[in-house]
Design a protein around this motif. Structure first.
Motif, PDB file in Angstrom:
ATOM      1  N   GLU A 172       0.843  -1.213   0.000  1.00 16.31           N
ATOM      2  CA  GLU A 172       0.000   0.000   0.000  1.00 16.31           C
ATOM      3  C   GLU A 172       0.869   1.250   0.000  1.00 16.31           C
ATOM      4  O   GLU A 172       0.616   2.212  -0.722  1.00 16.31           O
ATOM      5  CB  GLU A 172      -0.859   0.048   1.276  1.00 16.31           C
ATOM      6  N   GLN A 173       1.897   1.233   0.859  1.00 15.55           N
ATOM      7  CA  GLN A 173       2.767   2.399   0.964  1.00 15.55           C
ATOM      8  C   GLN A 173       3.635   2.553  -0.292  1.00 15.55           C
ATOM      9  O   GLN A 173       3.819   3.666  -0.808  1.00 15.55           O
ATOM     10  CB  GLN A 173       3.655   2.293   2.208  1.00 15.55           C
ATOM     11  N   LEU A 174       4.185   1.444  -0.787  1.00 18.86           N
ATOM     12  CA  LEU A 174       5.034   1.510  -1.992  1.00 18.86           C
ATOM     13  C   LEU A 174       4.222   2.013  -3.186  1.00 18.86           C
ATOM     14  O   LEU A 174       4.722   2.813  -3.990  1.00 18.86           O
ATOM     15  CB  LEU A 174       5.648   0.138  -2.283  1.00 18.86           C
ATOM     16  N   ALA A 175       2.954   1.600  -3.290  1.00 17.41           N
ATOM     17  CA  ALA A 175       2.095   2.049  -4.398  1.00 17.41           C
ATOM     18  C   ALA A 175       1.825   3.546  -4.269  1.00 17.41           C
ATOM     19  O   ALA A 175       1.823   4.269  -5.274  1.00 17.41           O
ATOM     20  CB  ALA A 175       0.792   1.261  -4.396  1.00 17.41           C
ATOM     21  N   ARG A 176       1.614   4.001  -3.036  1.00 15.68           N
ATOM     22  CA  ARG A 176       1.359   5.435  -2.825  1.00 15.68           C
ATOM     23  C   ARG A 176       2.575   6.255  -3.255  1.00 15.68           C
ATOM     24  O   ARG A 176       2.442   7.299  -3.898  1.00 15.68           O
ATOM     25  CB  ARG A 176       1.048   5.688  -1.355  1.00 15.68           C
ATOM     26  N   GLU A 177       3.776   5.771  -2.919  1.00 21.80           N
ATOM     27  CA  GLU A 177       4.995   6.534  -3.255  1.00 21.80           C
ATOM     28  C   GLU A 177       5.300   6.478  -4.751  1.00 21.80           C
ATOM     29  O   GLU A 177       5.958   7.364  -5.293  1.00 21.80           O
ATOM     30  CB  GLU A 177       6.186   5.991  -2.451  1.00 21.80           C
ATOM     31  N   ARG A 178       4.818   5.453  -5.420  1.00 21.73           N
ATOM     32  CA  ARG A 178       5.056   5.314  -6.857  1.00 21.73           C
ATOM     33  C   ARG A 178       4.274   6.353  -7.649  1.00 21.73           C
ATOM     34  O   ARG A 178       4.696   6.806  -8.700  1.00 21.73           O
ATOM     35  CB  ARG A 178       4.654   3.880  -7.263  1.00 21.73           C
ATOM     36  N   ARG A 179       3.085   6.730  -7.114  1.00 25.83           N
ATOM     37  CA  ARG A 179       2.193   7.643  -7.857  1.00 25.83           C
ATOM     38  C   ARG A 179       2.793   9.034  -7.979  1.00 25.83           C
ATOM     39  O   ARG A 179       3.459   9.498  -7.072  1.00 25.83           O
ATOM     40  CB  ARG A 179       0.839   7.746  -7.161  1.00 25.83           C
TER      41      ARG A 179
END
Ligand code: SME
Length: 156
Positions: free
Chosen positions: A149-156
């Motif tokens: 969840e956190q890695l996806a948020r930072e990818r955006r």
């Protein structure tokens, strides 16, 4: 046994405080390593943007020469190539196994992914053979999903 719910709760609190994935990944590796004597080596590998290699982010346990693993090689690379977790009860029977330490008997790899995207994986080695159960895999998956969840948020 890992108390995955507790680790996930701690990770969520860290997120709400504003901590980034780097801190969350380090916390998770330490918490998992401390959770069970069977977990002799615990690390996180992250997939490179070109999806060709896994790079070791952080680990607890004996030093390893496998800081970078090409996708498709070893148990770690196979997990990404197949898009599937790997629970290997006897590493000596796995074709292309990359030995971290001669003491390792079994290994569990759990993917960190969100939707269709693989961000990386937890890699856990045990000096016991057949150390990992489906319950361990499910617990690790809960922690992995929170990190994703956190890695996806930072990818955006
Ligand atoms: N055994 C892994 C390599 C990583 S080390 O265990 C830390 C593999 O076969 O991919």
């Amino acid at each position: 046994m890992i108390d995955a719910r507790h680790i996930v709760q701690e990770l969520q609190e860290m997120r709400e405080e504003g901590h980034l994935s780097d801190a969350l990944l380090r916390f998770a590796v330490r918490a998992i390593h401390a959770a069970d004597d069977r977990f002799d080596w615990v690390g996180v590998y992250l997939l490179t943007d070109d999806r060709l290699e896994l790079w070791l982010h952080n680990y607890m346990g004996a030093p390893t020469e496998h800081a970078r693993i090409p996708v498709g090689e070893g148990i770690c690379g196979m997990a990404v190539a197949q898009g599937a977790n790997q629970n290997v009860p006897d590493v000596s029977a796995f074709p292309g196994y990359l030995a971290c330490s001669p003491d390792v008997r079994s290994e569990l790899v759990v993917l960190i992914r969100a939707g269709g995207e693989i961000f990386g994986q937890f890699d856990i080695d045990s000096h016991q053979s057949e150390a990992f159960s489906p319950l361990d895999e499910a617990a690790l998956q809960m922690v992995a999903d929170k990190l994703a969840e956190q890695l996806a948020r930072e990818r955006r």
